[in-house]
Design an enzyme around this catalytic site. Sequence first.
Site, mmCIF file in Angstrom:
data_model
loop_
_atom_site.group_PDB
_atom_site.id
_atom_site.type_symbol
_atom_site.label_atom_id
_atom_site.label_comp_id
_atom_site.label_asym_id
_atom_site.label_seq_id
_atom_site.Cartn_x
_atom_site.Cartn_y
_atom_site.Cartn_z
ATOM 1 N N GLU A 297 33.893 42.648 40.099
ATOM 2 C CA GLU A 297 34.962 42.067 39.440
ATOM 3 C C GLU A 297 35.116 40.532 39.614
ATOM 4 O O GLU A 297 34.436 39.606 40.530
ATOM 5 C CB GLU A 297 36.558 42.079 40.257
ATOM 6 C CG GLU A 297 37.674 41.695 39.883
ATOM 7 C CD GLU A 297 39.013 42.047 40.588
ATOM 8 O OE1 GLU A 297 38.976 43.076 41.129
ATOM 9 O OE2 GLU A 297 40.102 41.362 40.587
ATOM 10 N N GLU B 93 44.118 33.723 37.491
ATOM 11 C CA GLU B 93 45.162 34.731 38.301
ATOM 12 C C GLU B 93 46.155 33.756 38.928
ATOM 13 O O GLU B 93 45.899 33.157 39.748
ATOM 14 C CB GLU B 93 44.556 35.456 39.166
ATOM 15 C CG GLU B 93 45.447 36.722 39.758
ATOM 16 C CD GLU B 93 44.617 37.556 40.803
ATOM 17 O OE1 GLU B 93 43.485 37.396 41.323
ATOM 18 O OE2 GLU B 93 45.452 38.415 41.292
#
Length: 270
Positions: free
Chosen positions: A159, A164
């Site tokens: 990932e 974010e």
Amino acid sequence: MTHNRRRFLVAGCAGVAAAAIGTRSAGAASAAAWETVVNGSFASYATLESAWNYRYPWGSDHNGTARMYASASDHNHVYLESSGVLVLKATRISWDEGNSSADPHLPIRYHSGAVHAKQHVLVNDQFPNWEVRGEFQAPSARGTWPAFWLTGANSWPPESDILEFKGDSRNWFNTYRNANGGWSNTTVNVSSPGSWHGYRAWITKANATDVDIHYYLDGNWVGRHRGANFVNQPLWIIINLQMEGSSGSPGPTAATYYRARNLYVGRTRA
Ligand SMILES: *[C@@H]1O[C@H](CO)[C@@H](O)[C@H](O)[C@H]1NC(C)=O
Ligand SMILES: *[C@@H]1O[C@H](CO)[C@@H](O)[C@H](O)[C@H]1NC(C)=O
Ligand SMILES: *[C@@H]1O[C@H](CO)[C@@H](O)[C@H](O)[C@H]1NC(C)=O
Ligand SMILES: *[C@@H]1O[C@H](CO)[C@@H](O)[C@H](O)[C@H]1NC(C)=O
Ligand SMILES: *[C@@H]1O[C@H](CO)[C@@H](O)[C@H](O)[C@H]1NC(C)=O
Ligand SMILES: *[C@@H]1O[C@H](CO)[C@@H](O)[C@H](O)[C@H]1NC(C)=O
């Protein structure tokens, strides 16, 4: 590590981009040509739907309290605005819709939107460098959890999180797995995340199994993470507006907006 801030010059000129990254570790890329994989995809619903699918690759639910609703005939939560701007909109619901089907099975409190690219990022000998970037207006209030990220299509990990926000004005650039088998996290304060800012990753093959991921905010280099076992692993590219979960709760009662433009994915062909 010590590292001067540097600009990763790509914008629109393949030769300059290759030369710029060639100055650092990707010497092999300096002679390679950049090719465009995704660009201009938010111009119309036709271009959007040729490059992206609605919702998550696995459906509507993930690790927060928003359930994604979007399709070619449902633009309440995923729609195009003005020229080339994609909007994801989250709204609070007042009824019981059960819990998310995904771990940690939080109760659904919002309807929201997500898209994922039809094209995977796949770092291999043929395509040793990838650039994934976009400009975003991101919500950062408590309970809002926007993301622009890459996650393994065949397995998790790998990932890479390029954008974010978890309920405050810090952006989290994250990579899993790093060379030590866990997360690398680079958090950067962003002044007014709700204004347009550029978020970028340059992913370059380091050896037969690993990549180096260089992250940039507004063209400024902010960190390099070693990503272990990223080579030959197809990665989904996802843009989503999740809610609550890691961003705190309760989230907002008013509608929340996450906007994206100038989304570009490119790669070098060896
Ligand atoms: C991407 O698309 C924009 C707008 O359509 C264009 O101006 C730009 O030159 C394109 N960039 C590349 C690298 O193709
Ligand atoms: C649904 O979420 C609520 C609140 O977090 C929790 O108490 C309940 O156990 C969850 N139900 C399931 C089936 O996971
Ligand atoms: C939850 O999703 C975010 C992306 O929105 C991701 O960065 C994070 O790793 C996920 N966490 C878990 C525990 O799945
Ligand atoms: C790094 O980021 C990931 C993804 O957001 C998160 O799950 C993890 O807890 C973070 N690690 C630390 C030490 O903050
Ligand atoms: C980010 O902002 C917070 C709050 O203003 C501050 O405490 C922190 O030192 C800042 N971090 C960086 C890396 O600038
Ligand atoms: C790639 O580099 C990592 C160190 O970051 C090392 O642990 C790994 O064994 C290397 N893999 C190969 C195939 O050389």
